[in-house]
Design a protein around this motif. Structure first.
Motif, mmCIF file in Angstrom:
data_model
loop_
_atom_site.group_PDB
_atom_site.id
_atom_site.type_symbol
_atom_site.label_atom_id
_atom_site.label_comp_id
_atom_site.label_asym_id
_atom_site.label_seq_id
_atom_site.Cartn_x
_atom_site.Cartn_y
_atom_site.Cartn_z
ATOM 1 N N PRO A 146 0.800 -1.227 0.000
ATOM 2 C CA PRO A 146 0.000 0.000 0.000
ATOM 3 C C PRO A 146 0.834 1.281 0.000
ATOM 4 O O PRO A 146 0.376 2.307 -0.476
ATOM 5 C CB PRO A 146 -0.836 -0.108 1.278
ATOM 6 N N GLN A 147 2.064 1.229 0.511
ATOM 7 C CA GLN A 147 2.899 2.424 0.514
ATOM 8 C C GLN A 147 3.380 2.784 -0.890
ATOM 9 O O GLN A 147 3.390 3.942 -1.275
ATOM 10 C CB GLN A 147 4.106 2.242 1.437
ATOM 11 N N LYS A 203 1.563 -0.588 -5.467
ATOM 12 C CA LYS A 203 1.788 -1.506 -6.577
ATOM 13 C C LYS A 203 1.953 -2.927 -6.044
ATOM 14 O O LYS A 203 2.192 -3.139 -4.857
ATOM 15 C CB LYS A 203 3.006 -1.110 -7.401
ATOM 16 N N PHE A 204 1.790 -3.903 -6.950
ATOM 17 C CA PHE A 204 1.998 -5.299 -6.603
ATOM 18 C C PHE A 204 3.486 -5.621 -6.689
ATOM 19 O O PHE A 204 4.200 -5.112 -7.548
ATOM 20 C CB PHE A 204 1.239 -6.221 -7.563
ATOM 21 N N ILE A 205 3.939 -6.479 -5.784
ATOM 22 C CA ILE A 205 5.316 -6.946 -5.771
ATOM 23 C C ILE A 205 5.268 -8.463 -5.880
ATOM 24 O O ILE A 205 4.571 -9.125 -5.111
ATOM 25 C CB ILE A 205 6.033 -6.522 -4.478
ATOM 26 N N TYR A 245 4.003 -9.287 10.130
ATOM 27 C CA TYR A 245 4.555 -7.941 10.260
ATOM 28 C C TYR A 245 4.060 -6.960 9.202
ATOM 29 O O TYR A 245 4.201 -5.758 9.384
ATOM 30 C CB TYR A 245 6.086 -7.990 10.214
ATOM 31 N N GLY A 246 3.534 -7.452 8.088
ATOM 32 C CA GLY A 246 3.116 -6.574 6.996
ATOM 33 C C GLY A 246 4.191 -6.480 5.932
ATOM 34 O O GLY A 246 5.391 -6.564 6.229
ATOM 35 N N ILE A 247 3.765 -6.300 4.689
ATOM 36 C CA ILE A 247 4.696 -6.330 3.568
ATOM 37 C C ILE A 247 5.668 -5.156 3.610
ATOM 38 O O ILE A 247 6.842 -5.294 3.257
ATOM 39 C CB ILE A 247 3.937 -6.412 2.223
ATOM 40 N N SER A 248 5.238 -3.990 4.067
ATOM 41 C CA SER A 248 6.112 -2.815 4.059
ATOM 42 C C SER A 248 7.305 -2.992 4.990
ATOM 43 O O SER A 248 8.446 -2.712 4.628
ATOM 44 C CB SER A 248 5.325 -1.573 4.462
#
Length: 75
Positions: free
Chosen positions: A41-42, A45-47, A62-65
């Motif tokens: 979300p930061q 885009k999709f990674i 922990y979250g993707i960021s």
């Protein structure tokens, strides 16, 4: 493409396949790897990552960021 998790850096292990007569032949223990698209979300885009089941649990916790900042930016 190598069989390495991009988050945990885990790799395939080698060992022996054992028959009933205890004959040893070499084999590989492969990881539970998946190609997975994750939304950041930061960056908005999709990674796409090649990630193990353990790595996916880390991302869920922990979250993707935070995971991208901690594990992928170290170079």
């Amino acid at each position: 493409m190598t069989r390495i998790c991009q988050i945990t850096k885990k790799m395939s292990l080698t060992g022996n396949r054992r028959s009933h007569a205890m004959n040893a032949t070499k084999r590989k223990f492969f990881l539970n790897l998946h190609k997975h698209r994750l939304w950041d979300p930061q960056q908005k885009k999709f990674i796409t990552l090649k990630i193990s089941a353990k790595g996916l649990r880390i991302v869920n916790k922990y979250g993707i960021s935070k995971v991208l900042k901690k594990y992928l930016q170290k170079k």
